[in-house]
Design a protein around this motif. Structure first.
Motif, PDB file in Angstrom:
ATOM      1  N   SER A  89       5.015  -0.934   9.682  1.00 23.32           N
ATOM      2  CA  SER A  89       5.962  -0.331   8.741  1.00 23.32           C
ATOM      3  C   SER A  89       5.318  -0.277   7.360  1.00 23.32           C
ATOM      4  O   SER A  89       4.857  -1.307   6.852  1.00 23.32           O
ATOM      5  CB  SER A  89       7.259  -1.141   8.673  1.00 23.32           C
ATOM      6  OG  SER A  89       7.957  -1.086   9.889  1.00 23.32           O
ATOM      7  N   CYS A  90       5.288   0.910   6.798  1.00 25.03           N
ATOM      8  CA  CYS A  90       4.687   1.107   5.472  1.00 25.03           C
ATOM      9  C   CYS A  90       5.723   1.647   4.500  1.00 25.03           C
ATOM     10  O   CYS A  90       6.500   2.540   4.844  1.00 25.03           O
ATOM     11  CB  CYS A  90       3.516   2.085   5.537  1.00 25.03           C
ATOM     12  SG  CYS A  90       2.074   1.460   6.400  1.00 25.03           S
ATOM     13  N   GLN A  91       5.719   1.099   3.298  1.00 27.23           N
ATOM     14  CA  GLN A  91       6.517   1.700   2.236  1.00 27.23           C
ATOM     15  C   GLN A  91       5.652   2.741   1.552  1.00 27.23           C
ATOM     16  O   GLN A  91       4.679   2.407   0.880  1.00 27.23           O
ATOM     17  CB  GLN A  91       6.991   0.654   1.229  1.00 27.23           C
ATOM     18  CG  GLN A  91       7.793   1.280   0.087  1.00 27.23           C
ATOM     19  CD  GLN A  91       8.464   0.253  -0.793  1.00 27.23           C
ATOM     20  OE1 GLN A  91       9.573  -0.168  -0.519  1.00 27.23           O
ATOM     21  NE2 GLN A  91       7.797  -0.136  -1.866  1.00 27.23           N
ATOM     22  N   VAL A  98       4.624  -3.451   4.926  1.00 31.99           N
ATOM     23  CA  VAL A  98       5.697  -4.450   4.822  1.00 31.99           C
ATOM     24  C   VAL A  98       5.934  -5.171   6.139  1.00 31.99           C
ATOM     25  O   VAL A  98       6.584  -6.219   6.170  1.00 31.99           O
ATOM     26  CB  VAL A  98       7.003  -3.795   4.324  1.00 31.99           C
ATOM     27  CG1 VAL A  98       6.826  -3.261   2.916  1.00 31.99           C
ATOM     28  CG2 VAL A  98       7.463  -2.686   5.263  1.00 31.99           C
ATOM     29  N   LYS A  99       5.421  -4.598   7.239  1.00 30.28           N
ATOM     30  CA  LYS A  99       5.585  -5.251   8.541  1.00 30.28           C
ATOM     31  C   LYS A  99       4.518  -4.732   9.490  1.00 30.28           C
ATOM     32  O   LYS A  99       4.222  -3.542   9.508  1.00 30.28           O
ATOM     33  CB  LYS A  99       6.971  -4.963   9.106  1.00 30.28           C
ATOM     34  CG  LYS A  99       7.279  -5.689  10.415  1.00 30.28           C
ATOM     35  CD  LYS A  99       8.713  -5.449  10.861  1.00 30.28           C
ATOM     36  CE  LYS A  99       8.933  -4.057  11.389  1.00 30.28           C
ATOM     37  NZ  LYS A  99      10.280  -3.877  12.002  1.00 30.28           N
ATOM     38  N   GLN A 100       3.935  -5.639  10.276  1.00 29.15           N
ATOM     39  CA  GLN A 100       2.954  -5.209  11.275  1.00 29.15           C
ATOM     40  C   GLN A 100       2.794  -6.291  12.337  1.00 29.15           C
ATOM     41  O   GLN A 100       2.969  -7.477  12.073  1.00 29.15           O
ATOM     42  CB  GLN A 100       1.603  -4.884  10.629  1.00 29.15           C
ATOM     43  CG  GLN A 100       0.912  -6.066   9.969  1.00 29.15           C
ATOM     44  CD  GLN A 100      -0.431  -5.700   9.358  1.00 29.15           C
ATOM     45  OE1 GLN A 100      -1.003  -4.669   9.649  1.00 29.15           O
ATOM     46  NE2 GLN A 100      -0.939  -6.551   8.473  1.00 29.15           N
ATOM     47  N   GLY A 101       2.459  -5.847  13.542  1.00 31.39           N
ATOM     48  CA  GLY A 101       2.204  -6.806  14.611  1.00 31.39           C
ATOM     49  C   GLY A 101       2.944  -6.440  15.884  1.00 31.39           C
ATOM     50  O   GLY A 101       3.622  -5.419  15.967  1.00 31.39           O
ATOM     51  N   GLN A 149       6.760 -10.591   1.958  1.00 34.20           N
ATOM     52  CA  GLN A 149       7.822 -11.119   1.119  1.00 34.20           C
ATOM     53  C   GLN A 149       8.410  -9.988   0.274  1.00 34.20           C
ATOM     54  O   GLN A 149       7.829  -8.919   0.150  1.00 34.20           O
ATOM     55  CB  GLN A 149       7.268 -12.224   0.207  1.00 34.20           C
ATOM     56  CG  GLN A 149       6.689 -13.413   0.942  1.00 34.20           C
ATOM     57  CD  GLN A 149       7.717 -14.146   1.768  1.00 34.20           C
ATOM     58  OE1 GLN A 149       8.854 -14.337   1.328  1.00 34.20           O
ATOM     59  NE2 GLN A 149       7.341 -14.567   2.977  1.00 34.20           N
ATOM     60  N   THR A 150       9.554 -10.194  -0.310  1.00 30.65           N
ATOM     61  CA  THR A 150      10.201  -9.179  -1.142  1.00 30.65           C
ATOM     62  C   THR A 150       9.245  -8.691  -2.227  1.00 30.65           C
ATOM     63  O   THR A 150       8.635  -9.495  -2.939  1.00 30.65           O
ATOM     64  CB  THR A 150      11.480  -9.752  -1.795  1.00 30.65           C
ATOM     65  OG1 THR A 150      12.338 -10.236  -0.769  1.00 30.65           O
ATOM     66  CG2 THR A 150      12.194  -8.678  -2.611  1.00 30.65           C
ATOM     67  N   ASP A 151       9.108  -7.377  -2.328  1.00 24.59           N
ATOM     68  CA  ASP A 151       8.215  -6.733  -3.310  1.00 24.59           C
ATOM     69  C   ASP A 151       6.741  -7.059  -3.080  1.00 24.59           C
ATOM     70  O   ASP A 151       5.901  -6.786  -3.938  1.00 24.59           O
ATOM     71  CB  ASP A 151       8.597  -7.113  -4.753  1.00 24.59           C
ATOM     72  CG  ASP A 151       9.959  -6.572  -5.141  1.00 24.59           C
ATOM     73  OD1 ASP A 151      10.335  -5.506  -4.624  1.00 24.59           O
ATOM     74  OD2 ASP A 151      10.640  -7.218  -5.962  1.00 24.59           O
ATOM     75  N   GLY A 152       6.418  -7.656  -1.930  1.00 27.09           N
ATOM     76  CA  GLY A 152       5.024  -7.933  -1.623  1.00 27.09           C
ATOM     77  C   GLY A 152       4.511  -6.978  -0.553  1.00 27.09           C
ATOM     78  O   GLY A 152       5.228  -6.078  -0.106  1.00 27.09           O
TER      79      GLY A 152
END
Length: 500
Positions: free
Chosen positions: A236-238, A458-461, A470-473
């Motif tokens: 997931s990419c922002q 923001v998410k992978q795996g 983490q938030t804003d990371g």
């Protein structure tokens, strides 16, 4: 009703017969089309284009025959000197009948012409006309269009746009396309980019106007690995489409490239626009110009002098907004996610890739090979699964064939390799055509290749080892298969364009 003597000739008779039969046929086709909701791809072409031309020819033959008959009578002195003059006398019954036929016929013809022209215009503007009239030629474009995000947008909205000038231009250029189709001399595949395409600010920006603020968007992609379990890997990419705050407009993010205060120009080394060694950045507020050249493959000064720089617009990144041809690994992933292919079939992703790495001359050959290899593979390597899940295996075969037919078109030579998309960098260089750490200006500035310029992960795996930021990371990219730092040292497309 007594008609003029000059009407009685073979040519006028033929014209009357042609016009009457054509008009009757048009009414019959219209009724059939109304009852059966179109009744076929060629109904509109026949009813509003072809038959009206035949009707017009038939009607023109009537006065032509009368004129020839009059001239012939004149030559053989069958018409006296007084009757050679053009005299119209309403006291003469023949003249009144001729006038009545002319006025009534002209009225009917004008009405039919008006309705026919209106319908012909709308028919030639329809998706049916654009996509199905030339079955073989436009099949790739029409098929991919129907599964695109613009499937509810008419073809002409992008390819022609508003106004009579481009409508006329499109029809004139279409004449050669008709000629090429008849002569069977059209290119396979159709070459892109299309040089005569209307500028993006006159088409794309009628809906996607630059002044509108675009917020950042999270995009999630699911892929399946080529292990025995077809392990699901999610990323997931922002996407940093614009800045985080609305007040900044398009001064940051991906759409900075269309900022009204910025002008980006480039020179490509070939017509495909896949290789861009020269980029010019102009700050419109200050007038400052910065030129970046690819340090490894710079353009010669003589080439730059002769070349015409193109101003960057929507189509330079979003070059396939309605006609995307997915690579095999992507359309198989999509088919698995949709359920057309069973994720629980062992090694289905791997064996699919082994089949689809080959090039096939036709759908028949591709489908035969898909079926044979899949059945042989599971019969040999998973005999127990084959016996108890033959129905699932056959469903997988159908799913692979369907996905292949939606993205690869052997007869036209159209596929993901011939039609690369530039709004990414996985199978094609896309963003990396410029953002490659190799385009350098004289002042030392470099067009960066940094991942976080355009997106944050923001998410992978996989399901068991899902990493979340983490938030804003954000997270550092992790390749599903451990390849060390190789992904940092080369472009993704070096492997992924022909991954399997």
């Amino acid at each position: 009703m007594k008609l003029p003597l000059t009407y009685h000739n073979r040519l006028s008779y033929v014209g009357t017969l042609v016009a009457a039969l054509t008009l009757t046929l048009m009414f019959i086709i219209y009724i059939v089309a109304s009852l059966f909701n179109g009744a076929g791809h060629y109904t509109g072409l026949l009813l509003y284009v072809a038959l009206p031309i035949v009707l017009f020819i038939g009607l023109m033959l009537i006065p032509l025959g009368m004129f020839i008959k009059f001239r012939k009578n004149k030559r053989v002195n069958l018409v006296d000197a007084d009757k050679q003059k053009v005299i119209f006398d309403f006291n003469n019954t023949n003249h009144r009948n001729a006038a009545l036929v002319f006025v009534f016929g002209t009225f009917i013809f004008i009405v039919l012409t008006s309705v026919g022209s209106y319908e012909a215009f709308h028919y030639t503007e329809s998706n049916e006309f654009c996509g199905t009239l030339c079955h073989k030629i436009m099949t790739p474009e029409y098929t991919t269009y129907q599964t695109s995000s613009h499937a509810k947008v008419k073809c002409v909205a992008c390819h022609v746009g508003e106004g009579a000038d481009f409508y006329a231009k499109s029809k004139i250029t279409g004449l050669y396309q008709v000629y090429a189709a008849i002569r069977n001399i059209y290119p396979r595949p159709i070459p892109t980019p299309i040089s005569s395409l209307r500028p993006a600010h006159e088409t794309c920006e009628q809906c996607h106007w630059p002044q509108k603020f675009y917020t950042n968007q999270v995009i999630t992609n699911t892929h399946y690995l080529t292990d025995s379990l077809n392990t699901e890997w999610t990323t997931s990419c922002q996407m940093k489409i614009g800045p985080a705050e609305t007040a900044s407009g398009s001064t940051k993010g991906i759409h900075w490239h269309i900022n009204k205060d910025v002008k980006i120009e480039y020179i490509e080394s070939d017509s495909s626009r896949e290789f861009i060694p020269w980029v010019k950045y102009t700050d419109k507020k200050t007038g400052k110009i910065t030129i970046f050249q690819n340090t490894e493959e710079p353009l010669a000064a003589s080439f730059i002098k002769k070349a015409s720089a193109r101003t960057m617009d929507c189509m330079d990144c979003h070059n396939r907004p309605s006609h995307q041809f997915l690579a095999p690994q992507n359309f198989i992933d999509k088919a698995i996610s949709k359920g057309d292919i069973s994720k629980n079939t062992p090694q289905i992703k791997s064996v699919s890739m082994q089949i689809l790495k080959e090039t096939y001359p036709s759908y028949a050959k591709a489908n035969a090979n898909i079926k044979k290899i899949i059945l042989d593979f599971y019969k040999t390597n998973y005999p127990s699964y084959y016996k108890s899940n033959l129905k699932v295996i056959n469903k997988n075969i159908a799913g692979i064939s369907k996905a292949y037919a939606e993205n690869v078109f052997p007869e036209m030579g159209a596929n993901w390799d011939k039609y690369p998309k530039h709004d990414g960098h996985l199978e094609n260089n896309g963003c990396f055509r410029c953002h490659d750490d190799k385009h350098k200006a004289k002042n030392g500035k470099v067009i960066s290749k940094a991942c976080d310029l355009c997106h944050s992960i923001v998410k992978q795996g996989d399901a068991k080892n899902m990493m979340r930021a983490q938030t804003d990371g954000d997270l550092e990219f992790k390749h599903p298969i451990d390849i060390g730092d190789a992904w940092k040292e080369s472009n993704c497309s070096d492997c992924h364009r022909y991954l399997y």
